[in-house]
Write a protein that holds these residues in place. Sequence first.
Motif, PDB file in Angstrom:
ATOM      1  N   VAL A 197       0.852  -1.464   0.310  1.00 21.72           N
ATOM      2  CA  VAL A 197       0.217   0.017   0.212  1.00 21.72           C
ATOM      3  C   VAL A 197       1.150   1.655  -0.093  1.00 21.72           C
ATOM      4  CG1 VAL A 197      -1.373   1.182   1.395  1.00 21.72           C
ATOM      5  CG2 VAL A 197      -1.818  -1.092   1.475  1.00 21.72           C
ATOM      6  N   THR A 198       0.995   1.973  -1.528  1.00 17.51           N
ATOM      7  CA  THR A 198       1.914   3.387  -1.251  1.00 17.51           C
ATOM      8  C   THR A 198       0.697   4.487  -1.246  1.00 17.51           C
ATOM      9  OG1 THR A 198       1.128   4.356  -2.845  1.00 17.51           O
ATOM     10  CG2 THR A 198       3.030   2.220  -3.458  1.00 17.51           C
ATOM     11  N   ALA A 199      -0.806   4.259  -0.646  1.00 20.29           N
ATOM     12  CA  ALA A 199      -1.229   5.760  -0.366  1.00 20.29           C
ATOM     13  C   ALA A 199      -2.804   5.165   0.473  1.00 20.29           C
ATOM     14  CB  ALA A 199      -0.907   6.489  -1.623  1.00 20.29           C
ATOM     15  N   LEU A 200      -3.328   5.904   1.269  1.00 21.40           N
ATOM     16  CA  LEU A 200      -4.495   6.269   2.118  1.00 21.40           C
ATOM     17  C   LEU A 200      -5.219   7.462   1.474  1.00 21.40           C
ATOM     18  CD1 LEU A 200      -3.666   4.594   4.762  1.00 21.40           C
ATOM     19  CD2 LEU A 200      -4.567   3.093   3.346  1.00 21.40           C
ATOM     20  N   VAL A 201      -6.606   7.078   0.842  1.00 21.02           N
ATOM     21  CA  VAL A 201      -7.427   8.369   0.817  1.00 21.02           C
ATOM     22  C   VAL A 201      -8.314   8.415   1.128  1.00 21.02           C
ATOM     23  CG1 VAL A 201      -7.993   9.964  -0.925  1.00 21.02           C
ATOM     24  CG2 VAL A 201      -6.609   8.714  -1.764  1.00 21.02           C
ATOM     25  N   TYR A 202      -8.360   9.112   2.113  1.00 25.81           N
ATOM     26  CA  TYR A 202      -9.960   9.222   3.305  1.00 25.81           C
ATOM     27  C   TYR A 202     -10.242  10.116   2.301  1.00 25.81           C
ATOM     28  CZ  TYR A 202      -6.799   6.463   6.642  1.00 25.81           C
ATOM     29  OH  TYR A 202      -6.182   6.061   7.013  1.00 25.81           O
ATOM     30  N   SER A 234       1.998   5.104   9.151  1.00 20.66           N
ATOM     31  CA  SER A 234       2.651   4.842   8.774  1.00 20.66           C
ATOM     32  C   SER A 234       3.434   4.959   6.834  1.00 20.66           C
ATOM     33  CB  SER A 234       3.376   2.938   9.274  1.00 20.66           C
ATOM     34  OG  SER A 234       1.848   2.304   8.837  1.00 20.66           O
ATOM     35  N   ILE A 235       1.280   4.981   6.657  1.00 18.83           N
ATOM     36  CA  ILE A 235       1.228   5.008   5.426  1.00 18.83           C
ATOM     37  C   ILE A 235       1.414   6.379   4.495  1.00 18.83           C
ATOM     38  CG2 ILE A 235       0.387   4.131   3.117  1.00 18.83           C
ATOM     39  CD1 ILE A 235      -0.054   2.104   4.486  1.00 18.83           C
ATOM     40  N   PRO A 236       1.755   7.231   3.256  1.00 18.72           N
ATOM     41  CA  PRO A 236       0.905   8.051   2.939  1.00 18.72           C
ATOM     42  C   PRO A 236      -0.375   8.526   2.819  1.00 18.72           C
ATOM     43  CG  PRO A 236       3.373   8.337   2.002  1.00 18.72           C
ATOM     44  CD  PRO A 236       2.406   6.640   2.913  1.00 18.72           C
ATOM     45  N   SER A 237      -1.052   9.795   3.486  1.00 19.99           N
ATOM     46  CA  SER A 237      -2.077   9.208   3.454  1.00 19.99           C
ATOM     47  C   SER A 237      -2.471  11.492   3.000  1.00 19.99           C
ATOM     48  CB  SER A 237      -2.560   9.864   4.915  1.00 19.99           C
ATOM     49  OG  SER A 237      -2.601   8.545   5.706  1.00 19.99           O
ATOM     50  N   TRP A 238      -3.967  11.258   2.846  1.00 25.85           N
ATOM     51  CA  TRP A 238      -5.041  12.765   1.997  1.00 25.85           C
ATOM     52  C   TRP A 238      -6.245  12.253   2.760  1.00 25.85           C
ATOM     53  CZ3 TRP A 238      -0.336  10.318  -0.439  1.00 25.85           C
ATOM     54  CH2 TRP A 238       0.144  11.157  -0.483  1.00 25.85           C
ATOM     55  N   VAL A 239      -6.456  13.747   2.879  1.00 26.01           N
ATOM     56  CA  VAL A 239      -8.343  13.608   3.107  1.00 26.01           C
ATOM     57  C   VAL A 239      -8.542  14.624   2.484  1.00 26.01           C
ATOM     58  CG1 VAL A 239      -9.741  14.479   5.086  1.00 26.01           C
ATOM     59  CG2 VAL A 239      -6.874  13.059   5.958  1.00 26.01           C
ATOM     60  N   LEU A 240      -9.545  14.443   2.200  1.00 26.55           N
ATOM     61  CA  LEU A 240     -10.933  14.493   0.834  1.00 26.55           C
ATOM     62  C   LEU A 240     -11.651  15.505   2.461  1.00 26.55           C
ATOM     63  CD1 LEU A 240     -12.029  14.975  -2.631  1.00 26.55           C
ATOM     64  CD2 LEU A 240     -13.158  15.538  -0.708  1.00 26.55           C
ATOM     65  N   SER A 241     -11.772  16.600   2.962  1.00 26.41           N
ATOM     66  CA  SER A 241     -12.905  17.323   3.464  1.00 26.41           C
ATOM     67  C   SER A 241     -13.935  18.176   2.807  1.00 26.41           C
ATOM     68  CB  SER A 241     -12.433  17.803   4.293  1.00 26.41           C
ATOM     69  OG  SER A 241     -13.451  18.922   5.484  1.00 26.41           O
ATOM     70  N   ALA A 251      -2.709  13.199  11.912  1.00 28.48           N
ATOM     71  CA  ALA A 251      -2.249  12.681  10.970  1.00 28.48           C
ATOM     72  C   ALA A 251      -0.666  12.792  10.697  1.00 28.48           C
ATOM     73  CB  ALA A 251      -3.640  11.919  10.277  1.00 28.48           C
ATOM     74  N   ALA A 252      -0.833  14.486   9.985  1.00 28.95           N
ATOM     75  CA  ALA A 252       0.259  14.747   8.535  1.00 28.95           C
ATOM     76  C   ALA A 252      -0.146  14.716   7.603  1.00 28.95           C
ATOM     77  CB  ALA A 252       1.647  14.842   9.855  1.00 28.95           C
ATOM     78  N   ALA A 253      -1.090  14.458   6.697  1.00 27.83           N
ATOM     79  CA  ALA A 253      -2.119  14.041   5.575  1.00 27.83           C
ATOM     80  C   ALA A 253      -1.959  15.304   5.027  1.00 27.83           C
ATOM     81  CB  ALA A 253      -3.137  13.633   5.999  1.00 27.83           C
ATOM     82  N   THR A 254      -2.145  15.173   3.459  1.00 26.36           N
ATOM     83  CA  THR A 254      -2.647  15.840   3.199  1.00 26.36           C
ATOM     84  C   THR A 254      -3.927  16.755   3.139  1.00 26.36           C
ATOM     85  OG1 THR A 254      -0.508  15.298   1.704  1.00 26.36           O
ATOM     86  CG2 THR A 254      -2.260  17.443  -0.052  1.00 26.36           C
ATOM     87  N   LEU A 255      -4.465  17.643   2.528  1.00 27.45           N
ATOM     88  CA  LEU A 255      -6.089  17.936   3.113  1.00 27.45           C
ATOM     89  C   LEU A 255      -5.951  19.005   2.162  1.00 27.45           C
ATOM     90  CD1 LEU A 255      -8.738  18.442   5.251  1.00 27.45           C
ATOM     91  CD2 LEU A 255      -7.828  20.392   5.557  1.00 27.45           C
ATOM     92  N   GLU A 306      -3.591  12.258  -7.300  1.00 28.23           N
ATOM     93  CA  GLU A 306      -2.332  12.719  -6.766  1.00 28.23           C
ATOM     94  C   GLU A 306      -1.928  11.646  -6.016  1.00 28.23           C
ATOM     95  OE1 GLU A 306      -1.271  16.585  -3.623  1.00 28.23           O
ATOM     96  OE2 GLU A 306      -3.337  16.776  -4.929  1.00 28.23           O
ATOM     97  N   ALA A 307      -2.142  11.138  -4.537  1.00 23.96           N
ATOM     98  CA  ALA A 307      -2.006  10.250  -4.329  1.00 23.96           C
ATOM     99  C   ALA A 307      -1.114   9.270  -4.998  1.00 23.96           C
ATOM    100  CB  ALA A 307      -3.307   9.652  -2.825  1.00 23.96           C
ATOM    101  N   ALA A 308      -2.081   8.547  -5.926  1.00 26.35           N
ATOM    102  CA  ALA A 308      -0.822   8.219  -6.824  1.00 26.35           C
ATOM    103  C   ALA A 308      -0.195   7.884  -7.750  1.00 26.35           C
ATOM    104  CB  ALA A 308      -2.059   7.182  -8.153  1.00 26.35           C
TER     105      ALA A 308
END
Length: 242
Positions: A87-92, A182-189, A208-212, A235-237
């Motif tokens: 898993v390279t990225a998580l997108v919430y 532990s996995i780079p994460s993005w958050v779409l709010s 989470a130090a995620a990209t918002l 973008e996450a990919a």
Amino acid sequence: MNTTATKQTIVLVHGAYADSSSWNGSITALREAGHRVIAVANPLRDLEQDAQYLRDVLKTIDGPLVIAGHSYGGHVMSHAAEGNPNVTALVYVASFLAEPGESLVDLVEKFPGARLGGAAQPFPYTTPEGRTATELYIDPAQFHELFAGDVDATTAEHMAATQRPLGLAAFEAQASAAAWKSIPSWVLSATQDLAVPAELSRFMADRAAATLVEVDASHAVTVSQPESVTNVILEAARSTAR
């Protein structure tokens, strides 16, 4: 970015009161970008069981993965992805990033604005073991306003009629894993979200130090603004290509 990297498989995990078709608006564009796409049927019964189901699906996929979870789907994703080196990225997406020990109940009570739970109606069902458990539906009369405020009325009516219930046990279960650590994460709010309020999304993304990324949308952002959802996933990919 490694331009010769293998394209990740995109795994999409829907949340409560929805199904895999809620991702339909993004699937074509993700495929056109060169990704294999799998929209998983989330059981929506119990956090650990749902996470194990997703883990089993992930085991069948070779190569790198990006996982996107909507709403409760992100809660499941946080458990299933932990320890998975593919898993390279998580997108919430309008979703939850819980700390171990936190439940969704804990999170929605942190900040004002979460109104969806007030429209949840409990119904009993029988488990395979013969026990009686409880599942939650959203009152169809309130579904459009509280879940899908920026979706046209006809589509919202269809979504309310086809909604899949969430087991109460899943809503109350405490997190035991947090793959976003532990996995780079993005958050779409979604700033008009009445299930995961924008203030809560910002709080979770910050810790989470995620990209918002913020979008003016309802909780049903995967349906109302699929282009925005697609862009964050891509973008996450791109950012985590190997």
